[in-house]
Each structure stands twice: as C-alpha cells, then as structure tokens.
Design a protein around this motif. Structure first.
Motif, PDB file in Angstrom:
ATOM      1  N   CYS A  36      28.442 -39.927   7.283  1.00 17.32           N
ATOM      2  CA  CYS A  36      27.655 -40.084   6.022  1.00 17.32           C
ATOM      3  C   CYS A  36      26.953 -41.308   5.921  1.00 17.32           C
ATOM      4  CB  CYS A  36      28.757 -39.905   4.819  1.00 17.32           C
ATOM      5  SG  CYS A  36      29.813 -38.396   4.774  1.00 17.32           S
ATOM      6  N   ARG A  77      19.457 -36.858   4.646  1.00  9.86           N
ATOM      7  CA  ARG A  77      19.224 -35.465   4.331  1.00  9.86           C
ATOM      8  C   ARG A  77      19.329 -34.994   2.971  1.00  9.86           C
ATOM      9  NH1 ARG A  77      21.611 -36.138   8.883  1.00  9.86           N
ATOM     10  NH2 ARG A  77      23.907 -35.806   7.984  1.00  9.86           N
ATOM     11  N   ARG A  94      20.787 -45.591   2.394  1.00 11.09           N
ATOM     12  CA  ARG A  94      20.036 -44.707   3.302  1.00 11.09           C
ATOM     13  C   ARG A  94      18.881 -44.133   2.844  1.00 11.09           C
ATOM     14  NH1 ARG A  94      25.694 -41.360   2.493  1.00 11.09           N
ATOM     15  NH2 ARG A  94      25.060 -41.529   0.383  1.00 11.09           N
ATOM     16  N   PHE A 153      28.282 -30.712   0.544  1.00 19.95           N
ATOM     17  CA  PHE A 153      29.158 -30.282   0.121  1.00 19.95           C
ATOM     18  C   PHE A 153      29.143 -30.492  -1.532  1.00 19.95           C
ATOM     19  CE2 PHE A 153      31.619 -29.583   3.613  1.00 19.95           C
ATOM     20  CZ  PHE A 153      31.043 -30.463   4.778  1.00 19.95           C
ATOM     21  N   ARG A 161      22.138 -41.813  -5.498  1.00 19.63           N
ATOM     22  CA  ARG A 161      22.967 -40.945  -4.651  1.00 19.63           C
ATOM     23  C   ARG A 161      24.147 -41.949  -3.906  1.00 19.63           C
ATOM     24  NH1 ARG A 161      21.892 -39.462   1.292  1.00 19.63           N
ATOM     25  NH2 ARG A 161      22.994 -37.530   1.872  1.00 19.63           N
ATOM     26  N   CYS A 218      23.317 -40.619   6.650  1.00 21.80           N
ATOM     27  CA  CYS A 218      22.953 -39.434   6.080  1.00 21.80           C
ATOM     28  C   CYS A 218      21.449 -39.442   5.137  1.00 21.80           C
ATOM     29  CB  CYS A 218      23.779 -38.450   5.421  1.00 21.80           C
ATOM     30  SG  CYS A 218      23.050 -37.022   4.790  1.00 21.80           S
ATOM     31  N   CYS A 259      23.808 -33.479  -0.854  1.00 21.32           N
ATOM     32  CA  CYS A 259      24.884 -33.346  -0.348  1.00 21.32           C
ATOM     33  C   CYS A 259      25.217 -31.799   0.297  1.00 21.32           C
ATOM     34  CB  CYS A 259      26.091 -34.131  -0.414  1.00 21.32           C
ATOM     35  SG  CYS A 259      27.579 -33.958   0.588  1.00 21.32           S
ATOM     36  N   ARG A 286      29.205 -39.056   0.052  1.00 22.28           N
ATOM     37  CA  ARG A 286      29.701 -39.409   1.263  1.00 22.28           C
ATOM     38  C   ARG A 286      30.999 -38.506   1.328  1.00 22.28           C
ATOM     39  NH1 ARG A 286      33.438 -43.297   2.077  1.00 22.28           N
ATOM     40  NH2 ARG A 286      33.965 -44.512  -0.077  1.00 22.28           N
ATOM     41  N   TYR A 287      30.914 -37.172   0.975  1.00 26.52           N
ATOM     42  CA  TYR A 287      31.975 -36.278   1.068  1.00 26.52           C
ATOM     43  C   TYR A 287      32.764 -36.238   2.112  1.00 26.52           C
ATOM     44  CZ  TYR A 287      35.038 -32.261   0.966  1.00 26.52           C
ATOM     45  OH  TYR A 287      36.142 -31.475   1.300  1.00 26.52           O
ATOM     46  N   SER A 288      32.220 -36.227   3.247  1.00 24.99           N
ATOM     47  CA  SER A 288      33.063 -36.055   4.621  1.00 24.99           C
ATOM     48  C   SER A 288      33.736 -37.465   4.908  1.00 24.99           C
ATOM     49  CB  SER A 288      32.019 -35.862   5.865  1.00 24.99           C
ATOM     50  OG  SER A 288      31.533 -34.612   5.902  1.00 24.99           O
TER      51      SER A 288
END
Ligand code: SF4
Length: 351
Positions: free
Chosen positions: A269, A274, A18, A288, A319, A272, A286, A322-324
């Motif tokens: 995720c 960000r 990403r 979270f 990194r 993502c 992240c 990908r918590y969600s």
C-alpha cells in the motif's frame, strides 16, 4: 482540444504522500466468464441484472473524466471490466483516450477469448500493453475456477493472437487458491518459460463480498516462489518502477521472469498510486473500498471540468487507504467475515 501532456504536472499526492498516477477504468460490468473469485455463477446466473445502458458511462464521458484527471497526475490507464472486450467498439475508446488526453500508456486486462477479432484493431488504435488471465492449463480446474463456457485453448489462442498483434511480452495473471490450482502452477510457469511472456501469480484476495474468501485458501508469495523455484530455479529481480504491483523473479537460467502479487502476505500500500473508475462513474480509491464517490451525477448535471477536478482533488488529498496493511489487524478484530459488507465488487472495478 488535447490537454496539457501528462508528464509536465507535479502529481497530486494523497494523505500518505502517494501520487495519483494510474487510473483503472471498468468499461462494463458484464463478463463471459464466471470466475469463482469474482463473479460466481451461482450468484451471477442467467437472471442477474447488470447495469442498464443509460447507467454506464459513455465513451465521451470516460474520455472527459480522464482529461479532467490528467492535470492531477494521471499518466497510465488500464481498461478493465467485467470483460472489457464485451463493450461494443472498444478500440474507438482507446483512440479517443489517446487523442484527447495525450496519454501514451494504455493497457488492457482481458480473459483473452474475444481477442481473435479485435487484437489488431486495438493495436492500431493505440493500445500499448495487454494482460490476459489464465488460472490453470488443466481443463477441469479451468472450468472449476472460471466457468463452463470456454476453454484453456481459447485463452491460449488469445495470448498467441495478442503476441502476433504486437503486444509481446504479454502478462498472464493467475489467481492462486490453495487446494484448487496450486498444484498446477509449475506447469503454467513451465509452459510460458522462455517465451518472453510473464506469468504473474496473484495471492487470493478478499475483494468484494461474494468470493467466499478464507485466509486458509491463501498461498503466500513465499510459498509460490518456493513451489516454482523447487523445479525452475528463480532469483529475485529489481522492480521496473515505483509502485510496480508484482514482485519480480527471474529464472536463474536467464530464460525470462515471473511476477508474484502479494497483497495479503506482503502488502504494498505504501506506494499505491491507483485510482479506479467504475462502469457507472464512481471514483474508488482502494480495491477493498466500501464505496466510491459519484462523478457521473455531477458530470451529467453540467459540472465544469474545474468543478469535477476539485471533487477528485478533495477525494485524493484525503485518501488514507491502506487496507492490505491493516487487514491482519482487522481480521483479528472482526474475523474473516467482518468489514466486507458493502465492499465494491471485483467485477465493478476490474481489480
Ligand atoms: S489495498 Fe488499497 S491502498 Fe493497498 S495497494 Fe491495494 S488498492 Fe492500494
């Protein structure tokens, strides 16, 4: 000296390929609201100690860190808080960021109540987009969710002021909680339908450690679309770009669109892009995360731009966040209270 223009570099990619593209910058940990899902009043009372002046990044430090990150791929900035408009002279930071980094896309997330005296200046200094939070038009629910101090009218006035200053369409963020404001979503949608402004309904998320999150309070994106669509027919719309957070729905009668942010029920995720910079200079990868990497320390200790860039390069390339996507498995294993200890708080990274 302006740095190389953002578009020309191949963005740095993380362990899931990403790209690093968006930076959210929290410029203050203070706020004039007390939203229950972010800064509950019973915890953040009169005596709560916020960061001291010398703990927060100066405008020059923020500007330098952004300039360091641009060659790694950053091309969009979002200014957040706490409530960013509480940071003194914020328009000046916008100008500095635009002039120093060449980044054209600078957005702001605010509760809108301080815009009256600032919207025009923010626009003149180069702010390009505005997102304003409004969880309900119902005054009682507004006070229950956002605190006693201000009013729905003050936020609506902020939205009008933003539009008049050239920020239309304004995005309007609404956090949805079952049994709290879910019965007022249609009123909110109807109020802005046909105005060009875009209401984005956000699934209640287990951000930080203080909002008493409970899966039972989550109204899923599908349920939200069902609630709205039952009265105001909607159809799915294509995303505007890779990594867009909200799922778009257009009104069937062509009078505009809404967005739904489904971090819990349909995680995103996979695209993502960000990163987040806290008020005191931690780089967080992240929403979270249970912590970040300190950039303020090396920066104040005299690290060169290259040294700072190498710190960020090492963080991002490693990194795996990908918590969600992992939430369901984590909750099954640890229960709703588990895993949250030590998480970065919403008001420290501004969402
Ligand atoms: S949970 Fe983390 S990795 Fe996933 S979309 Fe949110 S910020 Fe990105």
């Amino acid at each position: 000296m302006p740095v190389e223009s953002p578009a020309s570099t191949e963005p740095l990619r993380d362990a899931l390929a990403r790209p690093l593209r968006d930076l959210r910058i929290s410029v203050t940990d203070r706020c004039n609201f007390r939203c229950t899902y972010c800064m509950p009043a019973e915890i953040f009372g009169e005596r709560y100690t916020f960061l001291a002046r010398d703990e927060i990044l100066t405008f020059e430090e923020i500007e330098r860190l952004v300039a360091v990150l641009v060659p790694l791929g950053i091309e969009k900035l979002r200014i957040t808080g706490g409530e960013p408009l509480l940071r003194h002279n914020l328009p000046q930071l916008i100008r500095q960021l635009r002039d120093r980094t060449g980044i054209q896309d600078v957005a702001l997330t605010t509760n809108g109540t301080l815009l009256k005296r600032m919207a025009g200046q923010l626009r003149r200094e180069g702010l390009t987009r505005m997102t304003i939070s409004l969880d309900s038009l119902d005054e009682d629910i507004f006070h229950r969710m956002n605190g006693e101090k201000l009013s729905v009218a003050a936020v609506l006035e902020g939205i009008e002021t933003a539009a008049a200053a050239g920020f239309a369409p304004v995005k309007i963020n609404c956090v949805v909680q079952k049994g709290v404001n879910d019965h007022t979503l249609v009123d909110l949608a109807r109020h802005f339908k046909g105005t060009g402004h875009i209401v984005r309904f956000i699934e209640f998320m287990d951000v930080g450690t203080r909002n008493g999150w409970d899966m039972k309070q989550v109204v899923t994106g599908e349920e939200i679309a069902g609630l709205i669509g039952a009265e105001l027919p909607i159809e799915p719309e294509e995303p505007n770009y890779f990594g867009e957070v909200a799922r778009r729905w257009r009104y069937a009668d062509g009078s505009g669109e809404i967005g739904i942010i489904t971090s819990v029920s349909q995680p995103f995720c996979g695209d993502c892009t960000r990163a987040r910079l806290t008020t005191d200079g931690q780089l967080v990868t992240c929403l979270f995360a249970t912590g970040g990497t300190d950039l303020r320390g090396p920066l104040r200790a005299g690290a060169s731009d290259d040294e700072l860039r190498e710190i960020v390069r090492a963080i991002w390339t490693n990194r795996h966040d990908r918590y969600s996507e992992e939430r369901t498995a984590i909750l099954a294993e640890e229960g709703e209270g588990g895993e949250r200890e030590g998480r970065v708080e919403m008001y420290q990274i501004g969402g």
